[in-house]
Design a protein around this motif. Structure first.
Motif, PDB file in Angstrom:
ATOM      1  N   GLN A   1       0.827  -1.203   0.000  1.00 11.98           N
ATOM      2  CA  GLN A   1       0.000   0.000   0.000  1.00 11.98           C
ATOM      3  C   GLN A   1       0.862   1.254   0.000  1.00 11.98           C
ATOM      4  O   GLN A   1       0.474   2.284  -0.546  1.00 11.98           O
ATOM      5  CB  GLN A   1      -1.005  -0.016   1.164  1.00 11.98           C
TER       6      GLN A   1
ATOM      7  N   GLN B   1      -4.446   5.579   4.404  1.00 12.15           N
ATOM      8  CA  GLN B   1      -3.897   4.859   3.263  1.00 12.15           C
ATOM      9  C   GLN B   1      -4.789   5.087   2.048  1.00 12.15           C
ATOM     10  O   GLN B   1      -5.888   5.641   2.157  1.00 12.15           O
ATOM     11  CB  GLN B   1      -3.732   3.368   3.553  1.00 12.15           C
TER      12      GLN B   1
ATOM     13  N   TRP C   1      -5.707  -2.735  -2.782  1.00  8.99           N
ATOM     14  CA  TRP C   1      -4.575  -1.840  -2.575  1.00  8.99           C
ATOM     15  C   TRP C   1      -4.207  -1.758  -1.102  1.00  8.99           C
ATOM     16  O   TRP C   1      -3.036  -1.663  -0.750  1.00  8.99           O
ATOM     17  CB  TRP C   1      -4.913  -0.431  -3.073  1.00  8.99           C
ATOM     18  N   GLY C   2      -5.203  -1.745  -0.232  1.00 10.53           N
ATOM     19  CA  GLY C   2      -4.967  -1.448   1.174  1.00 10.53           C
ATOM     20  C   GLY C   2      -4.880  -2.669   2.051  1.00 10.53           C
ATOM     21  O   GLY C   2      -5.353  -3.752   1.707  1.00 10.53           O
TER      22      GLY C   2
END
Length: 895
Positions: free
Chosen positions: A435, A524, A576-577
């Motif tokens: 991330q 994030q 993504w996170g």
């Protein structure tokens, strides 16, 4: 440039100190890099097994420029003989010098040519200060030491069929001192060379390629040139009558080694192709050509880990990567990922090395991330995104355990490292770095990594060196990022909250929560996926919305043209996170209506499977409901990868349901799971990968008499059935299931299968097949071996059996043995090596999915001062899991 914004913090050290107040084993140190220095100019070394961080920091200031030469004789079988010549600069005079050396026998010692009588009491050799001068000094130690059989040190293995001996070394984190007297700490990097005498038909492999082989009357002597400067934990020496394959890769010589006895199971073409492709990726990514002389890979037996990144001589577990002559695509992808992981270490870990063991997470997390990137660049090996999603889920699970810890935390001595070789250091760390690369931008991130390696080549670094390079090249505020992600444990949860008017989306917020014990809210970048239901009943991705969230609520900037009202919102699309997900009510209702089949994207289906599994562990979904969802949706899951990844949670669900006090609902769920496994297996094409994956589900869920007989007939068929029934490890798993339920004739099946499979993996599988039988006589030898520190049962054998010695309802038998095991924990802690405890403790801690077993574990934890750290950790995890099993039981309806 994106700047992270959170409340001002005076210092990261202050945060770390505050966190440590709530972390077991963190009360003496902080996670600050500044703490990794000695408190005084001179430190007296204590008589204890492990080198303390305090003394290691002192010794780093005392000596420098180390060169080792090892003359090793491997011609004896009980022990080996060595002469270690150690040259170094003394840069601080007036203190004794100590060499780490565990449980060997000293013949002679000379210091600068003068014989010396030295104190040696098992842990280290102490050399008085008066024998040394400022500048260059030479110590020569003539010694002998037994080989090890637990895989930590210079390990010797004898093939039970051929009688051949095979040697290999494993030195991380603090095991090189089981091989020779050394300064065994990562920031005392050294050059090293070898002269090795070995039996005539053996190969000898180490960091460099041999320059000469002498023929002796009864042996051969191998000469190896001096290596680059390396930390002791990636030194290596491997020897034996290995089969060898070579590849003419123009950039660096490649070789592959395996035991002769399994040579017909190895596909060297595949190994070399993955190796070539990985080299091409890393040479470009790091912008730093591979710096070492050659690249060997060895497949070795009874290895305690998946693989180890010894410079130029990487070792791989034979049990994981060399024991199946017919690997599935998932098996081959796993191998390719591990090859890439170990190669990534050649730069990140071996060229640039952590200063102390608190940096292990960065070493391993980064190699995990880089392996994933290498697989993304080479999609012919498999679906990297799907694999990373499943792997990251392990991080979520570990981060919710009572033993969770900051990614970066203090390590007072190397014995504590085994507690950090977990999914926080690997899966969570890799996901957090991934991330970060999204936040920075992938190319800026790559440039920062290349800069970091070039700047710090052949030296040691601390966390601030890494974060400083990222900040310098990307402009990110890494101090706040470090506090949020590296010094604070726990995983957050996000959920989408949205409103629609007139069929249009008018507001969308991302809500973030944190567990009460770790209330840190993080920042994030994620991507939201908005889906709408089609006329066919499936869900189609309508829009993606990247967003950087922070705090408890983040409004999402909607496009000027309002989007349609979504039926399903996935808050971490494309993963993504690093964050858990809670589905909003509308999305959950849509999922229950469409099921898994509503998503054409196998990545989304994988994510849904894993969200539901987490809901079970979070006690938000009854286990029976989860199993019934599997039963209803398994036929719609077309991805073999997803089926393969589903096996582990399905197996856990089966065992938990069987361990619980029986109810109509649990019995119905177990029967339904068995039925769907068989029906899907029987309808899958004979030679398909789907049938192979489903045979695994059959082999772990079959429990009723009629289907147990059907499973027995499949295994006993002569000639053997084709397809999935030819996969050796699946055959053993099926036989173990038959033994688990005491199916008549299972002993004969074991004997017959051992004739078919003569590998070490097969022998160990047969041990479990006999031990898993539901009788006290089957369990007793393994309980006795656990309680007897003098037992000749190897750690590898113990691990193979205890992994699944008391499955399902047999946990009640483990609970019966529990008092004896719990009473013996202080003695086990005292008498067993850290590697033994770290690999086995969780397996033998007694659980029963009953209030009584939970209470017994709770009482045992009160005596934690008597136990080794690995035992305390195992007790706490098993107590939490046992309590969770009891809580799951309460959610299961009685009928």
């Amino acid at each position: 440039m994106l700047n992270l914004r959170i409340r001002s913090i005076a210092s990261t050290a202050a945060i770390a100190l505050a966190l440590c107040a709530g972390i077991s084993g963190c009360d003496k140190e902080t996670a600050s890099d500044d703490n990794h220095t000695a408190s005084s100019d001179s430190v007296i070394r204590e008589q204890q097994r492990y080198l303390s961080e305090n003394y290691a920091a002192f010794r780093k200031r005392q000596i420098d420029n180390i060169v080792y030469h090892f003359a090793i004789d491997l011609t004896e079988r009980e022990q080996f003989h060595g002469i270690a010549t150690i040259d170094f600069d003394l840069i601080k005079q007036g203190d004794d010098v100590s060499l780490d050396f565990y449980a060997g026998e000293i013949n002679t010692i000379t210091v600068n040519g003068t014989p010396l009588a030295s104190t040696y009491e098992k842990w280290f050799i102490n050399l008085p200060a008066a024998n040394f001068k400022l500048g260059r000094n030479t110590v020569v130690v003539d010694y002998r030491r037994p080989y090890v059989t637990d895989g930590a040190g210079l390990n010797q293995y004898q093939d039970p069929e051929s009688g051949n001996y095979y040697l290999y070394t494993q030195f991380e984190p603090y095991e090189a001192n089981k091989f020779a007297p050394v300064f065994d700490q990562p920031n005392l990097k050294a050059e090293t060379s070898f002269t090795v005498t070995a039996p005539k038909d053996w190969s000898v492999i180490t960091t460099t390629r041999e320059t000469k082989i002498e023929n002796l009357p009864e042996a051969r002597r191998w000469h190896f040139p001096t290596s680059a400067k390396l930390p002791t934990y990636v030194f290596s020496l491997h020897a034996g009558p290995y089969a060898v394959w070579e590849d003419d890769y123009p950039l660096v010589p490649l070789r592959l080694f395996a035991r002769r006895e399994i040579a017909n199971q190895i596909d060297p073409t595949y190994w070399f192709q993955v190796t070539r492709d990985s080299f091409a990726f890393f040479n470009a990514y790091y912008d730093f050509p591979y710096p070492f002389q050659k690249y060997d890979q060895l497949i070795v037996p009874n290895f305690n880990f998946g693989a180890m990144e010894n410079v130029g001589a990487v070792t791989f577990s034979e049990e994981r990567f060399g024991s199946d002559a017919d690997p599935s695509p998932q098996d081959k992808f796993r191998l390719a990922s591990v090859i890439a992981h170990e190669m990534a270490h050649m730069w990140f870990g071996n060229v640039v090395t952590m200063n102390w063991w608190n940096g292990l997470w960065l070493n391993e997390s980064f190699a995990t991330l880089m392996a994933n990137k290498a697989m993304e660049a080479n999609p012919q090996y498999g679906d990297a995104a799907l694999a990373f999603l499943s792997f990251k889920n392990r991080g979520y699970y570990a981060d919710q355990l009572v033993t969770t810890h900051p990614i970066d935390m203090a390590v007072s001595h190397p014995g504590e490292v085994f507690g950090l070789i977990d999914e926080i250091s690997y899966a969570k760390g890799a996901a957090v770095l991934k991330q970060l690369s999204h936040l920075a931008g992938n190319e800026k991130f790559r440039e920062a990594i290349a800069y970091y390696i070039a700047k710090n080549q052949y030296s040691n670094t601390q966390l601030t060196d890494f974060t400083g390079a990222i900040a310098e090249k990307t402009g990110l505020d890494m101090s706040t990022w470090t506090v949020q992600w590296l010094y604070t444990p726990g995983v957050n949860t996000i959920e989408a909250a949205f409103e629609c008017e007139g069929g249009k989306l008018v507001s969308l917020n991302l809500l973030q929560t944190a567990p009460p014990q770790w209330p840190q809210l993080r920042t994030q970048k994620v991507q939201l996926g908005l889906f709408n239901t089609q006329a066919s009943g499936t869900l189609k991705l309508s829009q993606t919305l990247p967003v950087v969230y922070e705090g408890a609520s983040t409004p999402v900037d909607l496009a000027a043209e309002p989007a349609g009202c979504p039926d399903f919102v996935y808050p971490n699309y494309e993963e993504w996170g690093y964050v858990k997900l809670a589905l909003d009510e509308i999305s959950m209702a849509t999922l229950m209506q469409t099921g898994i089949g509503g998503f054409s994207d196998e990545h989304m289906r994988s994510a849904i499977w894993q969200i539901l599994g987490d809901m079970v562990n979070s006690l938000r979904l009854p286990l029976t409901d989860y199993v019934n969802f599997i039963v209803a949706n398994l036929p719609a899951e077309t991805s073999v990868d997803n089926l393969t990844f589903l096996m582990e949670p399905a197996t856990h669900a089966f065992n938990d349901l069987e361990a619980m006090p029986p109810s109509d609902a649990s019995r119905a769920a177990l029967a339904a799971l068995e039925t769907v496994a068989w029906s899907q297996f029987n309808t899958a094409p004979e030679d398909s990968l789907r049938r192979r994956a489903l045979f695994e589900l059959v082999s772990v869920t079959t429990h009723t008499s009629g289907r147990l007989d059907a499973l027995k007939n499949l295994i006993a068929a002569r000639p053997p059935a084709g397809g999935a029934l030819t996969v050796q490890w699946l055959r053993w798993q099926a036989i173990q299931q038959l033994s688990r339920y005491d199916v008549k004739g299972y002993q004969a099946l074991i004997d017959t299968e051992l004739e078919r499979d003569t590998s070490e993996t097969g022998r160990q599988a047969s041990l479990l097949a006999r031990a898993i039988a539901p009788t006290k006589s089957a369990k007793k030898p393994w309980v006795d071996a656990l309680l007897d520190p003098g037992s000749e049962v190897t750690l590898s054998e113990m691990r193979a059996v205890w992994e699944n010695l008391y499955p399902g309802k047999q946990r009640a038998m483990l609970a019966e043995t529990g008092p004896d095991i719990l009473a013996a924990l202080p003695a086990i802690s005292e008498q067993r090596e850290a590697i033994f405890l770290s690999k086995l403790a969780e397996k033998f801690i007694p659980v029963g999915c009953r209030a009584s077993s939970v209470n017994a574990l709770e009482n045992a934890i009160q005596n934690k001062s008597e136990y080794a750290p690995a035992v305390v950790r195992a007790l706490r995890i098993r107590h939490q899991e046992d309590a969770r099993c009891v809580a799951k039981t309460a959610l299961v309806p009685a009928a």
